[in-house]
Design an enzyme around this catalytic site. Structure first.
Site, PDB file in Angstrom:
ATOM      1  N   TYR A 182       2.358  -8.390  13.343  1.00 49.13           N
ATOM      2  CA  TYR A 182       2.457  -7.719  12.040  1.00 49.13           C
ATOM      3  C   TYR A 182       3.728  -6.883  12.087  1.00 49.13           C
ATOM      4  O   TYR A 182       4.618  -7.142  12.905  1.00 49.13           O
ATOM      5  CB  TYR A 182       1.167  -6.893  11.892  1.00 49.13           C
ATOM      6  CG  TYR A 182       0.926  -6.258  10.558  1.00 49.13           C
ATOM      7  CD1 TYR A 182       0.888  -7.006   9.386  1.00 49.13           C
ATOM      8  CD2 TYR A 182       0.696  -4.885  10.468  1.00 49.13           C
ATOM      9  CE1 TYR A 182       0.643  -6.402   8.169  1.00 49.13           C
ATOM     10  CE2 TYR A 182       0.437  -4.280   9.244  1.00 49.13           C
ATOM     11  CZ  TYR A 182       0.419  -5.043   8.102  1.00 49.13           C
ATOM     12  OH  TYR A 182       0.179  -4.441   6.902  1.00 49.13           O
ATOM     13  N   ARG A 235      10.130 -10.272  -1.922  1.00 51.23           N
ATOM     14  CA  ARG A 235      10.432  -8.947  -1.341  1.00 51.23           C
ATOM     15  C   ARG A 235       9.601  -8.818  -0.069  1.00 51.23           C
ATOM     16  O   ARG A 235       8.550  -8.214  -0.052  1.00 51.23           O
ATOM     17  CB  ARG A 235      10.079  -7.846  -2.355  1.00 51.23           C
ATOM     18  CG  ARG A 235      10.666  -6.515  -2.088  1.00 51.23           C
ATOM     19  CD  ARG A 235       9.866  -5.674  -1.077  1.00 51.23           C
ATOM     20  NE  ARG A 235       8.554  -5.259  -1.534  1.00 51.23           N
ATOM     21  CZ  ARG A 235       7.522  -5.049  -0.713  1.00 51.23           C
ATOM     22  NH1 ARG A 235       7.603  -5.249   0.582  1.00 51.23           N
ATOM     23  NH2 ARG A 235       6.360  -4.660  -1.192  1.00 51.23           N
ATOM     24  N   LYS A 253      -1.062 -10.986   7.779  1.00 47.03           N
ATOM     25  CA  LYS A 253      -2.081 -10.180   7.082  1.00 47.03           C
ATOM     26  C   LYS A 253      -3.463 -10.797   7.294  1.00 47.03           C
ATOM     27  O   LYS A 253      -4.446 -10.093   7.479  1.00 47.03           O
ATOM     28  CB  LYS A 253      -1.781 -10.115   5.588  1.00 47.03           C
ATOM     29  CG  LYS A 253      -0.484  -9.404   5.242  1.00 47.03           C
ATOM     30  CD  LYS A 253      -0.694  -7.972   4.810  1.00 47.03           C
ATOM     31  CE  LYS A 253       0.646  -7.259   4.664  1.00 47.03           C
ATOM     32  NZ  LYS A 253       0.557  -5.838   4.460  1.00 47.03           N
ATOM     33  N   GLU A 324       0.958 -10.204  -2.226  1.00 46.76           N
ATOM     34  CA  GLU A 324       1.670  -9.510  -1.162  1.00 46.76           C
ATOM     35  C   GLU A 324       3.172  -9.745  -1.277  1.00 46.76           C
ATOM     36  O   GLU A 324       3.624 -10.890  -1.427  1.00 46.76           O
ATOM     37  CB  GLU A 324       1.171 -10.053   0.195  1.00 46.76           C
ATOM     38  CG  GLU A 324       1.613  -9.262   1.384  1.00 46.76           C
ATOM     39  CD  GLU A 324       1.009  -7.874   1.461  1.00 46.76           C
ATOM     40  OE1 GLU A 324      -0.217  -7.731   1.340  1.00 46.76           O
ATOM     41  OE2 GLU A 324       1.782  -6.912   1.634  1.00 46.76           O
ATOM     42  N   ASP A 325       3.917  -8.687  -1.206  1.00 49.62           N
ATOM     43  CA  ASP A 325       5.371  -8.753  -1.131  1.00 49.62           C
ATOM     44  C   ASP A 325       6.017  -9.556  -2.265  1.00 49.62           C
ATOM     45  O   ASP A 325       6.912 -10.385  -2.051  1.00 49.62           O
ATOM     46  CB  ASP A 325       5.810  -9.266   0.252  1.00 49.62           C
ATOM     47  CG  ASP A 325       5.534  -8.208   1.328  1.00 49.62           C
ATOM     48  OD1 ASP A 325       4.908  -7.179   1.000  1.00 49.62           O
ATOM     49  OD2 ASP A 325       5.937  -8.395   2.482  1.00 49.62           O
ATOM     50  N   ASP A 347      -1.530  -5.615  -2.668  1.00 51.30           N
ATOM     51  CA  ASP A 347      -1.595  -4.753  -1.493  1.00 51.30           C
ATOM     52  C   ASP A 347      -0.479  -3.717  -1.478  1.00 51.30           C
ATOM     53  O   ASP A 347      -0.678  -2.580  -1.066  1.00 51.30           O
ATOM     54  CB  ASP A 347      -1.509  -5.647  -0.247  1.00 51.30           C
ATOM     55  CG  ASP A 347      -1.670  -4.867   1.029  1.00 51.30           C
ATOM     56  OD1 ASP A 347      -2.562  -4.014   1.072  1.00 51.30           O
ATOM     57  OD2 ASP A 347      -0.901  -5.122   1.970  1.00 51.30           O
ATOM     58  N   ASP A 348       0.711  -4.105  -1.925  1.00 48.58           N
ATOM     59  CA  ASP A 348       1.842  -3.178  -1.848  1.00 48.58           C
ATOM     60  C   ASP A 348       1.701  -2.056  -2.866  1.00 48.58           C
ATOM     61  O   ASP A 348       2.156  -0.937  -2.629  1.00 48.58           O
ATOM     62  CB  ASP A 348       3.155  -3.938  -2.074  1.00 48.58           C
ATOM     63  CG  ASP A 348       3.282  -5.067  -1.072  1.00 48.58           C
ATOM     64  OD1 ASP A 348       3.393  -4.777   0.115  1.00 48.58           O
ATOM     65  OD2 ASP A 348       3.205  -6.241  -1.481  1.00 48.58           O
ATOM     66  N   ASN A 491       9.096  -0.667   5.713  1.00 48.37           N
ATOM     67  CA  ASN A 491       8.938  -1.563   6.856  1.00 48.37           C
ATOM     68  C   ASN A 491      10.032  -2.618   6.855  1.00 48.37           C
ATOM     69  O   ASN A 491      10.567  -2.931   5.799  1.00 48.37           O
ATOM     70  CB  ASN A 491       7.579  -2.273   6.753  1.00 48.37           C
ATOM     71  CG  ASN A 491       6.435  -1.297   6.866  1.00 48.37           C
ATOM     72  OD1 ASN A 491       6.390  -0.479   7.770  1.00 48.37           O
ATOM     73  ND2 ASN A 491       5.506  -1.373   5.923  1.00 48.37           N
ATOM     74  N   ASN A 536      -0.246   2.608   7.315  1.00 51.70           N
ATOM     75  CA  ASN A 536      -0.009   1.221   6.923  1.00 51.70           C
ATOM     76  C   ASN A 536      -1.241   0.672   6.230  1.00 51.70           C
ATOM     77  O   ASN A 536      -2.368   0.970   6.644  1.00 51.70           O
ATOM     78  CB  ASN A 536       0.327   0.385   8.169  1.00 51.70           C
ATOM     79  CG  ASN A 536       0.776  -0.997   7.788  1.00 51.70           C
ATOM     80  OD1 ASN A 536      -0.019  -1.819   7.346  1.00 51.70           O
ATOM     81  ND2 ASN A 536       2.066  -1.265   7.937  1.00 51.70           N
TER      82      ASN A 536
HETATM   83  O1  LIG Z   1       3.211  -5.252   5.796  1.00 49.52           O
HETATM   84  C1  LIG Z   1       3.222  -4.024   5.978  1.00 49.52           C
HETATM   85  O2  LIG Z   1       3.308  -3.492   7.085  1.00 49.52           O
HETATM   86  C2  LIG Z   1       3.056  -3.128   4.815  1.00 49.52           C
HETATM   87  C3  LIG Z   1       3.411  -3.835   3.597  1.00 49.52           C
HETATM   88  O3  LIG Z   1       2.591  -4.441   2.947  1.00 49.52           O
HETATM   89  C4  LIG Z   1       4.826  -3.905   3.245  1.00 49.52           C
HETATM   90  O4  LIG Z   1       5.632  -3.188   3.813  1.00 49.52           O
HETATM   91  O5  LIG Z   1       5.120  -4.713   2.360  1.00 49.52           O
HETATM   92 MG   LIG Z   2       3.536  -5.910   1.780  1.00 46.00          MG
END
Ligand SMILES: O=C([O-])CC(=O)C(=O)O
Ligand SMILES: [Mg+2]
Length: 645
Positions: A182, A235, A253, A324-325, A347-348, A491, A536
């Site tokens: 991760y 992203r 994840k 996610e992202d 999640d973000d 991150n 996190n």
């Molecule tokens: O993945 C991680 O550590 C936290 C997160 O969702 C990100 O930074 O996009």
């Molecule tokens: Mg993320």
């Protein structure tokens, strides 16, 4: 400060229940409240030793005495894990097809009876190892490797060979493994995804698949997927557009969903929506594996996401989709589009928001103030992307919950983007989510000047600009308040707005520090050690996902995330808070996920959103969730037979 529902839960954990599970939970509760580094992470996780959900599923197992390993660390700690029956896994494949299936393979741990039964005789070396020996051997080789990316590759190779062993390595060594599978290592793994590609994992959907997605989802071999993590790669962490190379993120994840959240590995599906990339390097890279064309945008993009959402819901109607992202330009819109109709969350935006809220509740407690004083803080959020605004929304909601007025809550925020403090002057250019947080004055003011003038008590970095919190800024913060709370959340580590060492040095050790990627504790010239925490979303999403899927939630409500944050905040022992650690130790993550899942289910039931909890299950949700949590352990395998008479 415990909420009333949390007090009830805490009492349940300590209660003098008569059945054996409750005795075990009592033990486990003792383990979690201890912050001593010597307390065994194994013990903290063992109490959840049950496997997947639906009783009629062939992957469901219970552990029998003969599977209890020889190397018992402490007799007392194991007592509760000895289950007297382990239902076998029934499969239709035989021989080498078992060995090459990572969900079934036990490698050298197949016992003699099984070797005969499953036609494995002769296909394996003579000696039979148990899971502990396999882990020992794996760790020796892993620890010998000289870089984290090599370790990541070795772990992913294991993931591809033997999922049980892989997840067990994670469960038993979470603190060591999380940074490898991760953040931060997953960032590099994504950057190098195409050039290091070995085996596919998960599913890819692209423009060429339009019109086919409902059929394509049937290519996935598992009939009962509970959790999908999907990205469009736009992203990836703070690393920007990595296109289809972003697959590492859903994979990482979901490993945490399994190891930390107790979702069984055959029930997770990582997905990339490969809609092209605007990353010039990738467009020109001869080895890049994604679609080499500019990103799809506008209505076509949203239609593609729509088809994907419909397709997965068609095959798996109750599946939870975690976004996610996704780049800020689309993340909020997608969330708003689906949040009420599908079981999903971003999640973000929401996960980071809830985790940060939990960390701040802890940090305020650590400073000796009342939890209710969140609305009395001056909160500077640096970065106004989806994470920054997501955090502001969650904190704002928490302030209203705590009885502050909307105006009081809004007045607590100072949000800066690359143009400085966001003021009402540019309200016409702001997204609807950002507008409420625009300040009446000081538009465009630099963060140093905001620190000077407004003396923030809390600073959150979500900019993906490594080193942005420089000495001048941090010293200004320390000059303004006694103990600034500093959370550089970007991150991976290189994108953190400052390091732990810098934060402690520039505040003379007075700040409370938590970061998105892990930092070691810092020993200062005064000889004192200053402790760090990792803020996190891994502390929140596995438990939210577990709770939401177990109760068949109709949707993930904002209140569920608020409740999850409170449950997380309550997991931090006082002695940790006393030394400035505002999140539970990472080895306690399964306990945290369990607690969050219970809280989420309770909230779903209160709100009429739970569709799958029977009256029997509802009697003791602690026990229900513990029973449903996957624990990576080898189970006996037998042939599935169709008997015809
Ligand atoms: O993945 C991680 O550590 C936290 C997160 O969702 C990100 O930074 O996009
Ligand atoms: Mg993320």
């Amino acid at each position: 400060m415990l909420s009333s529902s949390a007090r009830v839960l805490a009492t349940r954990y300590r209660g003098n229940a008569s059945n054996s599970w409750k005795r075990n939970s009592q033990k486990a509760a003792v383990v979690t409240t201890s912050s001593s580094p010597t307390s065994s992470p194994v013990a903290a996780t063992r109490f959840f030793a049950t496997l997947p959900t639906e009783e009629d599923d062939a992957m469901d197992v219970k552990v029998s005495p003969w599977e209890v390993p020889e190397q018992v660390p402490d007799e007392g700690e194991w007592e509760g894990c000895r289950r007297n029956f382990m239902s076998p896994l029934q499969i239709s494949v035989r021989g080498s097809d078992i060995l090459t299936n990572p969900l079934y393979s036990k490698g050298t741990a197949f016992k003699n009876g099984e070797r005969d039964r499953l036609r494995l005789r002769g296909l394996l070396p003579h000696r039979i190892m148990n899971i502990h020996k396999q882990i020992d051997r794996f760790l020796i080789t892993l620890r010998d490797l000289d870089s984290n990316i090599r370790k990541n590759i070795m772990l992913e190779d294991l993931h591809d060979r033997n999922e049980t062993l892989y997840h067990r390595v994670l469960v038993d060594h979470m603190e060591e493994m999380a940074p490898l599978i991760y953040t931060p290592t997953v960032g590099q793994a994504c950057q190098e995804h195409s050039s290091r590609f070995r085996r596919p994992r998960g599913m890819y959907f692209s423009e060429e698949d339009r019109g086919h997605m409902a059929a394509m989802v049937y290519n996935w071999p598992q009939p009962d997927v509970h959790v999908i993590v999907v990205t469009d790669g736009s992203r990836i962490l703070g690393l920007g557009d990595l296109g289809a190379n972003g697959m590492g993120i859903p994979v990482g994840k979901l490993s945490l969903y399994c190891a930390a959240g107790g979702i069984a590995p055959h029930r997770v599906l990582p997905v990339v929506l490969d809609v092209g990339t605007d990353n010039k390097e990738l467009l020109e890279d001869e080895f890049y594996l994604g679609a080499q064309k500019p990103r799809l945008r506008g209505p076509e993009y949203y239609h593609l996401v729509d088809e994907f959402m419909e397709a997965v819901r068609y095959r798996w109607p109750n599946v939870l989709v975690q976004f996610e992202d996704f780049d800020s330009s689309v993340a909020q819109r997608l969330l708003d589009k689906y949040r009420n109709e599908h079981l999903c969350f971003n999640d973000d935006i929401q996960g980071t928001g809830a985790t940060t809220l939990a960390g701040l509740l802890g940090a305020i407690r650590a400073k000796g103030e009342e939890v209710t004083s969140l609305g009395d803080q001056r909160i500077l959020i640096v970065g106004a992307g989806s994470a920054g605004i997501g955090i502001a929304q969650v904190l704002y909601g928490a302030m209203l919950e705590q009885g502050y007025t909307e105006q009081q809550a809004k007045d607590s925020f100072f949000i800066c983007d690359q143009h400085g403090l966001i003021g009402e002057e540019r309200v016409g250019k702001l997204t609807p989510e950002t507008k409420p947080f625009a300040r009446a004055e000081d538009d465009g003011m630099s963060i140093v000047d905001v620190a000077k003038k407004h003396k923030p008590t809390i600073v959150l970095g979500v900019t993906a600009v490594g080193g942005l919190f420089n000495e001048e800024f941090v010293r200004e913060l320390a000059a303004g308040v006694e103990r600034p709370i500093i959370f550089p959340l970007s991150n991976p580590t290189v994108k953190a707005e400052c390091t732990a060492e810098q934060a402690f040095e520039w505040t003379d050790g007075k700040c409370i520090f938590a970061s998105g990627s892990p930092f070691d504790p810092v020993e200062m010239v005064d000889g004192k050690t200053y402790y760090t925490s990792q803020c996190n979303n891994m502390y929140v999403f596995p438990g939210v996902g577990l709770g939401a899927t177990l109760c068949g939630a109709k949707k993930v409500s904002d209140r569920m995330l608020y409740i999850a944050a409170k449950a997380l905040a309550e997991c931090v022992p006082e002695e940790d808070l006393a030394r400035g650690q505002v999140f539970p130790h990472i080895s306690k993550i399964r306990m945290v996920s369990h607690k969050i899942a219970v809280a989420v289910i309770e909230e779903a039931m209160r709100d009429g959103l739970a569709t799958k909890i029977s009256a029997e299950d509802a009697k003791d949700l602690n026990e229900f969730v513990a029973r449903k949590m996957y624990y990576p352990e080898y189970v006996p395998i037998v042939e599935k037979r169709t008997i015809t008479i």
